[in-house]
Scaffold this active site. Structure first.
Site, PDB file in Angstrom:
ATOM      1  N   ALA A 109       0.861  -1.189   0.000  1.00  0.00           N
ATOM      2  CA  ALA A 109       0.000   0.000   0.000  1.00  0.00           C
ATOM      3  C   ALA A 109       0.893   1.234   0.000  1.00  0.00           C
ATOM      4  O   ALA A 109       2.113   1.134   0.212  1.00  0.00           O
ATOM      5  CB  ALA A 109      -0.895   0.012   1.234  1.00  0.00           C
ATOM      6  N   LYS A 110       0.322   2.371  -0.253  1.00  0.00           N
ATOM      7  CA  LYS A 110       1.056   3.628  -0.108  1.00  0.00           C
ATOM      8  C   LYS A 110       0.044   4.741   0.045  1.00  0.00           C
ATOM      9  O   LYS A 110      -1.090   4.645  -0.445  1.00  0.00           O
ATOM     10  CB  LYS A 110       1.923   3.894  -1.341  1.00  0.00           C
ATOM     11  CG  LYS A 110       3.056   4.841  -1.092  1.00  0.00           C
ATOM     12  CD  LYS A 110       4.216   4.138  -0.395  1.00  0.00           C
ATOM     13  CE  LYS A 110       5.354   5.067  -0.064  1.00  0.00           C
ATOM     14  NZ  LYS A 110       6.516   4.318   0.427  1.00  0.00           N
TER      15      LYS A 110
END
Ligand code: NAD
Length: 420
Positions: A109-110
């Site tokens: 994720a980011k």
């Protein structure tokens, strides 16, 4: 393959080209390859923020989950003017491969907010962080998605996120973020983890190349969490740190810089510029300085087609995410430069984040010596595994690392099947 234009950015094109190359090498099932090219979900939010002068500024923020096939998602939160959906999505994909390479039970994720944190007051940053957290709250949680610091964010940012999330739950939930201050359930050794991981990776690489780090000339781009720690630890190990930069420019001394004195100078002057006894160099010149090891630890796309053949280092350890473009990668490969890729070199941060998350879930904390010993073991094992793949497949370390990461994620996809 479908259009991915909403994610278009330089870094997204880079990671897609890397994925496509590796998929071909692995003879990946086309259906799984297609699924891996897209994020599972991407949220775009506006963040109205009360500024000190009373006006309301609206920032744009993102949180992207690339895949959740190995577990909850994990990835940093970036505050930078260059943040956009394409960049955040590309970074989320890189996190998927990174977690898989390191054998962690996470998907990638980011997150990011397009802002310039250096021009914002503490109160403005707090307002923005809390509202951003509230806007993405549906996507985060200790068994859902666990943010961490990245470019432009730090322990304090994580403390505000943890507090905001906890307020909505009516109880303290330390496991919702990692990279927290120690007193709030942070892990010993987390702050140093990425820089320390780079040093462990470099150690193993040097061992494979029958070299040692002592006495080697090192250049580091970026003097923040990653670059600053890597420079300090390498200097302590007896390496000669000859060049360092930050966003304002760099410094060079072929006889080596005293990192402890440099830290004191930065604390006072706010940057590396003006450090006594060193020559001023631009960030462009810094990358081309004579040295044995180059550690780009700032932002992406720094080593490109137009400067890759002037990089003098024999080893590049990528502290930053995506500092080398695919065109530059090909040039470096042809020149025989050993590139320890981002997904491996800078994975120490997510490894110790994993330790922090596990400790938080159990409310049982380890000593720093246990953390660093486990980190060293995981980094060394991963580097040796990737080195072995590269040797067997006759390829560079990036391709080998991505083959390992993509293969593991693809295997999990295959075993889980396609819902419904
Ligand atoms: P940071 O904000 O602590 O430090 C960034 C440093 O880079 C600062 O010295 C800043 O002045 C400098 N910088 C910014 N823009 C620059 C530019 N255009 N040219 C030269 N220098 C510039 O950030 P950080 O946490 O050290 O992260 C640095 C890089 O490492 C990022 O690419 C990040 O994604 C990556 N990374 C960080 C972690 C982590 O645990 N913090 C983990 C993995 C990867």
């Amino acid at each position: 393959m479908h259009d991915t234009s909403e994610f278009d950015s330089e870094l997204f094109r880079t990671v897609i080209s890397q994925l496509d190359t590796v998929a071909a090498r692995l003879s990946l099932d086309v259906n799984i390859h297609e699924r891996l090219r897209y994020p599972r979900r991407a949220l775009v939010v506006s963040i109205p923020t009360r500024m000190d002068d009373g006006h309301t500024e609206v920032f744009i923020g993102y949180r992207v989950h690339h895949n959740t096939v190995l577990g909850p998602t994990k990835g940093g939160l970036r505050y930078h003017m260059g943040v956009n959906l394409g960049e955040v999505t590309a970074l989320a994909m890189l996190m998927s491969w990174k977690c898989a390479i390191m054998g962690l039970p996470y998907g990638g994720a980011k997150g990011g907010v397009r802002c310039n944190p250096s021009t914002m007051s503490r109160a403005e940053l707090e307002h923005m962080t809390r509202r951003y957290t509230a806007e993405i709250i549906l996507l985060i949680g200790p068994d859902l998605d666990i943010p961490a610091p990245d470019l432009g964010t730090d322990e304090q940012t994580m403390a505000w996120m943890m507090d905001t999330y906890s307020m909505t739950q009516g109880k303290t939930v330390p496991g919702v973020v990692t990279g927290k201050p120690l007193i709030l359930g942070g892990s010993a050794g987390r702050r140093e983890a990425t820089g320390r991981g780079i040093v462990y990776a470099l150690y193993q690489a040097a061992r494979h190349l029958s070299q040692e780090l002592k006495g080697r000339r090192v250049v580091v781009q970026g003097f923040g969490n990653v670059g600053g720690v890597a420079a300090r630890l390498l200097w302590r190990e007896g390496a000669l740190v000859v060049g360092i930069s930050d966003v304002q420019g760099g410094i060079y001394n072929p006889n080596g810089l005293d990192i402890r004195q440099l830290e004191a100078h930065v604390a006072e002057a706010g940057g590396v510029a003006g450090f006594p006894g060193a020559d001023a160099v631009s960030n462009t010149e810094l990358l081309e300085l004579p040295c044995d090891v180059l550690i780009p630890a700032a932002v992406g796309s720094q080593i490109r087609q137009d400067n890759a053949d002037r990089v003098k280092a024999a080893i590049i350890a990528e502290g930053a995410n995506g500092p080398t473009t695919p065109e530059a990668d090909a040039i470096l490969r042809d020149r025989g430069v050993t590139v320890i890729p981002d997904v491996l070199a800078n994975a120490g941060g997510v490894v110790v984040s994993y330790f922090e998350w596990v400790q938080g879930l159990q409310y049982y904390f380890w000593r720093e010596s246990e953390i660093t010993a486990r980190l060293q073991e995981i980094m060394s094992r991963a580097l040796n595994r990737v080195w072995g793949i590269a040797t067997k497949e006759g390829t560079d370390l990036r391709t080998a690392a991505l083959m390992e990461g993509v293969r593991r994620v693809a295997e999990a996809f295959k075993l889980r099947g396609l819902y419904p």
